[in-house]
Design an enzyme around this catalytic site. Structure first.
Site, PDB file in Angstrom:
ATOM      1  N   ASN A  35      83.886  60.946  49.589  1.00 45.93           N
ATOM      2  CA  ASN A  35      83.157  59.565  49.259  1.00 45.93           C
ATOM      3  C   ASN A  35      82.880  58.622  50.448  1.00 45.93           C
ATOM      4  OD1 ASN A  35      83.244  60.786  46.627  1.00 45.93           O
ATOM      5  ND2 ASN A  35      85.054  59.645  45.983  1.00 45.93           N
ATOM      6  N   TYR A  90      86.244  70.164  39.260  1.00 46.98           N
ATOM      7  CA  TYR A  90      86.750  69.567  37.980  1.00 46.98           C
ATOM      8  C   TYR A  90      85.569  69.260  37.088  1.00 46.98           C
ATOM      9  CZ  TYR A  90      85.307  65.018  40.318  1.00 46.98           C
ATOM     10  OH  TYR A  90      84.482  64.397  41.371  1.00 46.98           O
ATOM     11  N   TYR A 103      90.999  70.091  35.877  1.00 47.07           N
ATOM     12  CA  TYR A 103      90.871  70.674  37.286  1.00 47.07           C
ATOM     13  C   TYR A 103      91.056  72.263  37.452  1.00 47.07           C
ATOM     14  CZ  TYR A 103      91.377  66.063  39.086  1.00 47.07           C
ATOM     15  OH  TYR A 103      91.146  64.786  39.303  1.00 47.07           O
ATOM     16  N   TRP A 104      90.352  72.717  38.316  1.00 45.83           N
ATOM     17  CA  TRP A 104      90.656  74.224  38.670  1.00 45.83           C
ATOM     18  C   TRP A 104      90.521  74.017  40.478  1.00 45.83           C
ATOM     19  CZ3 TRP A 104      86.819  72.798  35.167  1.00 45.83           C
ATOM     20  CH2 TRP A 104      86.792  73.441  34.012  1.00 45.83           C
ATOM     21  N   LYS A 227      94.076  46.622  49.239  1.00 50.64           N
ATOM     22  CA  LYS A 227      93.281  45.996  48.286  1.00 50.64           C
ATOM     23  C   LYS A 227      93.870  45.868  47.004  1.00 50.64           C
ATOM     24  CE  LYS A 227      92.069  50.110  49.706  1.00 50.64           C
ATOM     25  NZ  LYS A 227      91.956  51.581  49.620  1.00 50.64           N
ATOM     26  N   ALA A 259      86.151  53.024  44.003  1.00 51.24           N
ATOM     27  CA  ALA A 259      86.009  51.662  44.694  1.00 51.24           C
ATOM     28  C   ALA A 259      86.812  51.601  45.712  1.00 51.24           C
ATOM     29  CB  ALA A 259      86.872  50.761  43.537  1.00 51.24           C
ATOM     30  N   GLY A 260      87.850  52.283  45.872  1.00 53.50           N
ATOM     31  CA  GLY A 260      88.901  52.109  47.221  1.00 53.50           C
ATOM     32  C   GLY A 260      87.970  52.930  48.179  1.00 53.50           C
ATOM     33  N   ASP A 261      87.668  54.121  48.039  1.00 58.71           N
ATOM     34  CA  ASP A 261      86.938  54.760  49.085  1.00 58.71           C
ATOM     35  C   ASP A 261      85.585  54.186  49.812  1.00 58.71           C
ATOM     36  OD1 ASP A 261      88.665  56.695  47.936  1.00 58.71           O
ATOM     37  OD2 ASP A 261      87.216  57.678  46.725  1.00 58.71           O
TER      38      ASP A 261
HETATM   39  P1  ADP Z   1      91.490  51.763  44.259  1.00 57.83           P
HETATM   40  O1  ADP Z   1      89.785  52.476  43.622  1.00 57.83           O
HETATM   41  O2  ADP Z   1      91.917  52.686  45.506  1.00 57.83           O
HETATM   42  O3  ADP Z   1      92.235  51.713  43.020  1.00 57.83           O
HETATM   43  P2  ADP Z   1      91.168  49.019  43.958  1.00 57.83           P
HETATM   44  O4  ADP Z   1      90.839  49.004  42.418  1.00 57.83           O
HETATM   45  O5  ADP Z   1      92.021  48.188  44.620  1.00 57.83           O
HETATM   46  O6  ADP Z   1      91.120  50.405  44.649  1.00 57.83           O
HETATM   47  O7  ADP Z   1      89.696  48.271  44.500  1.00 57.83           O
HETATM   48  C1  ADP Z   1      88.986  48.656  45.894  1.00 57.83           C
HETATM   49  C2  ADP Z   1      88.099  47.330  45.960  1.00 57.83           C
HETATM   50  O8  ADP Z   1      87.051  47.451  44.934  1.00 57.83           O
HETATM   51  C3  ADP Z   1      88.734  45.993  45.737  1.00 57.83           C
HETATM   52  O9  ADP Z   1      89.097  45.648  46.879  1.00 57.83           O
HETATM   53  C4  ADP Z   1      87.647  44.951  45.549  1.00 57.83           C
HETATM   54  O10 ADP Z   1      86.881  44.843  46.662  1.00 57.83           O
HETATM   55  C5  ADP Z   1      86.766  46.154  44.718  1.00 57.83           C
HETATM   56  N1  ADP Z   1      86.883  46.114  43.336  1.00 57.83           N
HETATM   57  C6  ADP Z   1      87.653  46.924  42.284  1.00 57.83           C
HETATM   58  N2  ADP Z   1      87.763  46.659  41.147  1.00 57.83           N
HETATM   59  C7  ADP Z   1      86.904  45.499  40.981  1.00 57.83           C
HETATM   60  C8  ADP Z   1      86.728  44.552  39.869  1.00 57.83           C
HETATM   61  N3  ADP Z   1      87.247  44.733  38.922  1.00 57.83           N
HETATM   62  N4  ADP Z   1      86.091  43.538  40.356  1.00 57.83           N
HETATM   63  C9  ADP Z   1      85.578  43.053  41.431  1.00 57.83           C
HETATM   64  N5  ADP Z   1      85.693  43.896  42.539  1.00 57.83           N
HETATM   65  C10 ADP Z   1      86.506  45.055  42.246  1.00 57.83           C
END
Ligand code: ADP
Length: 306
Positions: A35, A90, A103-104, A227, A259-261
């Site tokens: 990702n 998956y 998952y496999w 994050k 989100a994090g990726d």
């Molecule tokens: P992961 O997917 O690794 O758990 P996070 O949930 O901390 O990571 O989210 C990563 C980034 O995605 C955050 O720093 C933010 O920029 C964005 N993000 C995630 N969730 C939200 C949300 N509910 N509203 C706004 N931004 C979000």
């Protein structure tokens, strides 16, 4: 503009999901490091090469994955082919809006992605930045974990930048203690760590994001960016200085997968293009906000809207 090469190291899996038509499944590909490679590929100019470093089988499904990576402009010359293995798969079930996964991955070739140290060194040779995660580390044998950490340590010693997302997944590890030990060893060879606070608080007991940043710096990471979902991002610079940045609110969160990726890719692409930390975090949060506004890990619309 600078020419450069990035390698993203890890496991990409086949993703089977329901289409809505009975009996019809759709097939895609995803995985945390893939990702990030996808969003880096789309966020950087053509003067950057983005290579995926992994292992797949020689079967038709593995061929399809390699074709997919190529079609996205991601380099595959360091994706090793292992004849007796295949890719992990998956299946996503959606029930009342909640996703669950089957998952496999026992036969996944990616578990052996670090089993040939020479191939690993060839992949890292001449790269500027190597990106990897706690999931990459989790799927390997102990011997290969050590080999990968050593190869990345040497890469860093020669001036390469190592970027690590701990991506804590206790289910992939024998036990949480083992996970914690290896994740800290990984942080020790990493220039930049990109943890997510919720996971870190759960598995390391950190009181706040600053504690997460301090812990990784104490383990040897030079810089840390923590994050925290919709809450502020916390950055710890190389002299330990802390900064906090707010993230834009997202009106309709549809699916937080990747989100994090995507945040990590948005951050790195901006920084490699010369942005300040503040501007790179802003670009990262904008990209992640678009990604969570749509279903799936790889969201083409998120990369076409600047
Ligand atoms: P992961 O997917 O690794 O758990 P996070 O949930 O901390 O990571 O989210 C990563 C980034 O995605 C955050 O720093 C933010 O920029 C964005 N993000 C995630 N969730 C939200 C949300 N509910 N509203 C706004 N931004 C979000």
């Amino acid at each position: 503009m600078k020419m450069g090469r990035i390698v993203s190291i890890g496991e990409c899996m086949g993703e089977l999901s329901e289409t809505g038509s009975p009996g019809m499944l759709s097939m895609g590909f995803a995985g945390d490091t893939l990702n990030t490679a996808y969003y880096l590929r789309h966020g950087l100019g053509e003067d950057w090469q983005v290579d995926y470093v992994s292992a797949v089988g020689t079967d038709g499904l593995s061929d399809r994955m390699v074709e997919f990576l190529k079609s996205e402009g991601i380099g595959t010359s360091h994706v090793r082919r292992l004849p007796d293995k295949t890719i992990g798969l998956y299946y996503i079930t959606l029930k009342d809006g909640e996703r669950s996964f089957t998952y496999w991955r026992n036969d996944s070739a990616a578990k052996r992605l670090a089993s040939d140290p020479e191939a690993l060194n060839r992949a890292l040779e001449g790269a500027d930045l190597a990106y990897w995660s706690g999931i990459t580390l989790a799927i390997l044998s102990n011997q290969d974990r050590l080999a990968l950490i050593e190869a990345l340590g040497q890469f860093a010693g020669k001036g390469g930048t190592v970027v690590f997302d701990p991506n804590l997944r206790p289910r992939l590890w024998d036990n949480p203690e083992t996970m914690r030990g290896w994740v800290h060893r990984a942080a020790a060879v990493s220039d930049l760590c990109l943890p997510s606070f919720e996971d870190e608080a759960t598995w390391f007991g950190d009181a706040d994001p600053a504690a997460t940043a301090k812990r990784y710096q104490a383990e040897g990471a030079r810089r840390v960016i923590v994050k925290n979902g919709s809450e502020d991002v916390t950055s710890a610079g190389s002299s330990g200085e802390l900064s906090r940045f707010s993230v834009p609110s997202v009106e309709h969160v549809v699916d937080t997968t990747a989100a994090g990726d995507s945040f990590n890719a948005g951050y790195l692409a901006a920084e490699l293009n010369g942005a300040s930390i503040e501007n790179a975090v802003a670009a990262a949060a904008r990209l992640a906000g678009r990604v969570i506004g749509a279903r799936g890990a790889l969201v083409p619309d998120a990369v076409t809207q600047a």
